[in-house]
Design a protein around this motif. Structure first.
Motif, PDB file in Angstrom:
ATOM      1  N   ASN A  95      -2.932  -0.123 -14.563  1.00 23.17           N
ATOM      2  CA  ASN A  95      -4.117  -0.721 -15.166  1.00 23.17           C
ATOM      3  C   ASN A  95      -3.885  -1.253 -16.572  1.00 23.17           C
ATOM      4  OD1 ASN A  95      -6.274  -0.637 -13.197  1.00 23.17           O
ATOM      5  ND2 ASN A  95      -5.981   1.573 -13.255  1.00 23.17           N
ATOM      6  N   SER A  96      -3.043  -0.582 -17.360  1.00 21.72           N
ATOM      7  CA  SER A  96      -2.872  -1.015 -18.745  1.00 21.72           C
ATOM      8  C   SER A  96      -1.696  -1.974 -18.938  1.00 21.72           C
ATOM      9  CB  SER A  96      -2.713   0.197 -19.664  1.00 21.72           C
ATOM     10  OG  SER A  96      -1.534   0.902 -19.343  1.00 21.72           O
ATOM     11  N   GLU A  97      -0.638  -1.835 -18.153  1.00 24.88           N
ATOM     12  CA  GLU A  97       0.552  -2.644 -18.403  1.00 24.88           C
ATOM     13  C   GLU A  97       0.883  -3.636 -17.295  1.00 24.88           C
ATOM     14  OE1 GLU A  97       3.894  -0.356 -19.838  1.00 24.88           O
ATOM     15  OE2 GLU A  97       2.516   1.121 -20.705  1.00 24.88           O
ATOM     16  N   LEU A  98       0.311  -3.471 -16.122  1.00 17.85           N
ATOM     17  CA  LEU A  98       0.659  -4.363 -15.016  1.00 17.85           C
ATOM     18  C   LEU A  98      -0.475  -5.318 -14.648  1.00 17.85           C
ATOM     19  CD1 LEU A  98       2.726  -1.918 -12.783  1.00 17.85           C
ATOM     20  CD2 LEU A  98       3.554  -3.661 -14.371  1.00 17.85           C
ATOM     21  N   GLY A  99      -1.492  -5.369 -15.499  1.00 12.27           N
ATOM     22  CA  GLY A  99      -2.513  -6.393 -15.358  1.00 12.27           C
ATOM     23  C   GLY A  99      -3.680  -6.092 -14.435  1.00 12.27           C
ATOM     24  N   TYR A 100      -3.802  -4.870 -13.936  1.00 13.96           N
ATOM     25  CA  TYR A 100      -4.915  -4.590 -13.027  1.00 13.96           C
ATOM     26  C   TYR A 100      -6.233  -4.327 -13.759  1.00 13.96           C
ATOM     27  CZ  TYR A 100      -1.806  -4.664  -9.042  1.00 13.96           C
ATOM     28  OH  TYR A 100      -0.933  -5.072  -8.074  1.00 13.96           O
ATOM     29  N   LYS A 101      -6.164  -3.996 -15.047  1.00 12.99           N
ATOM     30  CA  LYS A 101      -7.357  -3.891 -15.910  1.00 12.99           C
ATOM     31  C   LYS A 101      -8.486  -3.070 -15.292  1.00 12.99           C
ATOM     32  CE  LYS A 101      -6.194  -8.218 -18.059  1.00 12.99           C
ATOM     33  NZ  LYS A 101      -6.489  -9.631 -18.248  1.00 12.99           N
ATOM     34  N   GLY A 102      -8.157  -1.878 -14.809  1.00 12.87           N
ATOM     35  CA  GLY A 102      -9.166  -0.977 -14.249  1.00 12.87           C
ATOM     36  C   GLY A 102      -9.428  -1.166 -12.768  1.00 12.87           C
ATOM     37  N   GLN A 103      -8.775  -2.119 -12.142  1.00  9.58           N
ATOM     38  CA  GLN A 103      -9.008  -2.387 -10.718  1.00  9.58           C
ATOM     39  C   GLN A 103      -8.074  -1.603  -9.800  1.00  9.58           C
ATOM     40  OE1 GLN A 103     -11.687  -4.386  -9.819  1.00  9.58           O
ATOM     41  NE2 GLN A 103     -12.000  -4.100 -12.012  1.00  9.58           N
ATOM     42  N   PHE A 104      -7.078  -0.924 -10.386  1.00  3.41           N
ATOM     43  CA  PHE A 104      -6.105  -0.188  -9.575  1.00  3.41           C
ATOM     44  C   PHE A 104      -6.478   1.287  -9.519  1.00  3.41           C
ATOM     45  CE2 PHE A 104      -2.426   2.374  -8.716  1.00  3.41           C
ATOM     46  CZ  PHE A 104      -1.800   1.685  -7.705  1.00  3.41           C
ATOM     47  N   ALA A 105      -6.336   1.889  -8.343  1.00  4.72           N
ATOM     48  CA  ALA A 105      -6.521   3.338  -8.193  1.00  4.72           C
ATOM     49  C   ALA A 105      -5.749   3.798  -6.957  1.00  4.72           C
ATOM     50  CB  ALA A 105      -7.995   3.684  -8.039  1.00  4.72           C
ATOM     51  N   TRP A 106      -5.327   5.051  -6.983  1.00  6.36           N
ATOM     52  CA  TRP A 106      -4.712   5.684  -5.818  1.00  6.36           C
ATOM     53  C   TRP A 106      -5.798   6.373  -5.004  1.00  6.36           C
ATOM     54  CZ3 TRP A 106      -0.016   4.152  -4.958  1.00  6.36           C
ATOM     55  CH2 TRP A 106       0.892   3.938  -5.991  1.00  6.36           C
ATOM     56  N   GLN A 107      -5.524   6.629  -3.726  1.00  6.20           N
ATOM     57  CA  GLN A 107      -6.418   7.446  -2.916  1.00  6.20           C
ATOM     58  C   GLN A 107      -6.545   8.817  -3.580  1.00  6.20           C
ATOM     59  OE1 GLN A 107      -3.157   8.144   0.357  1.00  6.20           O
ATOM     60  NE2 GLN A 107      -4.710   9.674   0.665  1.00  6.20           N
ATOM     61  N   SER A 108      -7.580   9.556  -3.258  1.00  9.86           N
ATOM     62  CA  SER A 108      -7.772  10.857  -3.904  1.00  9.86           C
ATOM     63  C   SER A 108      -6.760  11.897  -3.400  1.00  9.86           C
ATOM     64  CB  SER A 108      -9.192  11.365  -3.697  1.00  9.86           C
ATOM     65  OG  SER A 108      -9.459  11.494  -2.316  1.00  9.86           O
ATOM     66  N   GLY A 109      -6.344  11.817  -2.159  1.00 11.76           N
ATOM     67  CA  GLY A 109      -5.432  12.823  -1.617  1.00 11.76           C
ATOM     68  C   GLY A 109      -3.996  12.356  -1.531  1.00 11.76           C
ATOM     69  N   TYR A 110      -3.203  13.110  -0.798  1.00 13.11           N
ATOM     70  CA  TYR A 110      -1.806  12.782  -0.573  1.00 13.11           C
ATOM     71  C   TYR A 110      -1.304  13.577   0.619  1.00 13.11           C
ATOM     72  CZ  TYR A 110      -1.021  17.165  -3.152  1.00 13.11           C
ATOM     73  OH  TYR A 110      -1.053  18.467  -3.582  1.00 13.11           O
ATOM     74  N   PHE A 111      -0.140  13.213   1.105  1.00 11.83           N
ATOM     75  CA  PHE A 111       0.523  13.959   2.168  1.00 11.83           C
ATOM     76  C   PHE A 111       1.823  14.486   1.593  1.00 11.83           C
ATOM     77  CE2 PHE A 111       3.749  14.248   5.471  1.00 11.83           C
ATOM     78  CZ  PHE A 111       3.110  15.016   6.427  1.00 11.83           C
ATOM     79  N   ALA A 112       2.047  15.782   1.687  1.00 13.87           N
ATOM     80  CA  ALA A 112       3.302  16.384   1.250  1.00 13.87           C
ATOM     81  C   ALA A 112       3.792  17.301   2.356  1.00 13.87           C
ATOM     82  CB  ALA A 112       3.101  17.180  -0.039  1.00 13.87           C
ATOM     83  N   HIS A 113       5.065  17.192   2.645  1.00 15.30           N
ATOM     84  CA  HIS A 113       5.648  17.996   3.707  1.00 15.30           C
ATOM     85  C   HIS A 113       6.959  18.579   3.208  1.00 15.30           C
ATOM     86  CE1 HIS A 113       7.469  18.434   7.886  1.00 15.30           C
ATOM     87  NE2 HIS A 113       6.383  19.173   7.900  1.00 15.30           N
ATOM     88  N   ALA A 114       7.091  19.881   3.279  1.00 14.08           N
ATOM     89  CA  ALA A 114       8.359  20.528   2.937  1.00 14.08           C
ATOM     90  C   ALA A 114       9.309  20.330   4.119  1.00 14.08           C
ATOM     91  CB  ALA A 114       8.140  22.013   2.671  1.00 14.08           C
ATOM     92  N   LEU A 115      10.510  19.931   3.815  1.00 18.80           N
ATOM     93  CA  LEU A 115      11.489  19.637   4.861  1.00 18.80           C
ATOM     94  C   LEU A 115      12.625  20.650   4.857  1.00 18.80           C
ATOM     95  CD1 LEU A 115      12.034  15.812   4.240  1.00 18.80           C
ATOM     96  CD2 LEU A 115      10.594  16.856   5.961  1.00 18.80           C
ATOM     97  N   GLY A 116      13.112  20.967   6.025  1.00 20.51           N
ATOM     98  CA  GLY A 116      14.347  21.732   6.134  1.00 20.51           C
ATOM     99  C   GLY A 116      15.520  20.813   5.822  1.00 20.51           C
ATOM    100  N   ARG A 117      16.597  21.380   5.374  1.00 19.86           N
ATOM    101  CA  ARG A 117      17.804  20.633   5.015  1.00 19.86           C
ATOM    102  C   ARG A 117      18.233  19.684   6.134  1.00 19.86           C
ATOM    103  NH1 ARG A 117      20.635  24.929   3.957  1.00 19.86           N
ATOM    104  NH2 ARG A 117      19.906  25.061   1.816  1.00 19.86           N
ATOM    105  N   ASP A 118      18.064  20.108   7.377  1.00 20.16           N
ATOM    106  CA  ASP A 118      18.500  19.303   8.523  1.00 20.16           C
ATOM    107  C   ASP A 118      17.648  18.049   8.739  1.00 20.16           C
ATOM    108  OD1 ASP A 118      16.363  20.969   9.232  1.00 20.16           O
ATOM    109  OD2 ASP A 118      16.905  20.918  11.339  1.00 20.16           O
TER     110      ASP A 118
END
Length: 163
Positions: A95-118
């Motif tokens: 919003n401040s440096e890439l020109g979106y001027k308050g129009q940019f936002a992320w979704q409220s949530g996220y997906f996170a998954h712990a992975l095994g080494r394999d």
């Protein structure tokens, strides 16, 4: 070969390792992540992860979402705090440096998954190939697949708790 990780210190009592696949979308899945914005965000995320002592293996995305694969070696790691601050700071950057001027936002949530080494190599390839992957699949379809994986995890837990 130990790459960028130090050899274990046998004087230490606790050892913790975790690989995480993290993804989140722009609000309303708006296609705001142009190639230029993605490049700036990726560079920022590399620095952010380094500052947070998180080993970023790969970051990539498409016009409406981003994926990270990273390694954590501390039991004190706070995933919700890490994600909250990452999204907050990249939102401000957009919003401040890439020109979106308050129009940019992320979704409220996220997906996170712990992975095994394999599973790290296949996840790395999946993230690396995002542009090719999304020729035939929308983020909404991908999100549904991630939710199905989450449901399978819950089912696995429930099955083991019943035993």
């Amino acid at each position: 070969p130990h790459n960028h990780l130090s050899i274990m210190d046998f004087q230490r009592d606790t050892y913790f390792t975790a690989f995480y696949h993290l993804t989140f979308s722009t609000k309303h899945r708006l296609r705001l992540l142009t190639p230029r914005v993605q490049l700036v965000l990726q560079r920022y995320i590399v620095a952010y992860c380094k500052d947070q002592k998180v080993k970023l293996l790969i970051v990539n995305g498409v016009r409406d979402h981003i994926h990270l694969l990273f390694f954590v070696g501390s039991p004190a790691f706070d995933l919700p705090g890490f994600v909250r601050e990452l999204k907050k700071s990249t939102n401000k950057l957009c919003n401040s440096e890439l020109g979106y001027k308050g129009q940019f936002a992320w979704q409220s949530g996220y997906f996170a998954h712990a992975l095994g080494r394999d599973r790290v190599d296949s996840c790395y390839k999946y993230i690396k190939d995002q542009q090719k992957h999304h020729i035939g699949m929308t983020f909404a379809e991908e999100w549904e697949m991630m939710k199905e994986a989450y449901e399978k995890d819950l089912s696995t837990v429930a099955n083991h708790l019943e035993e």
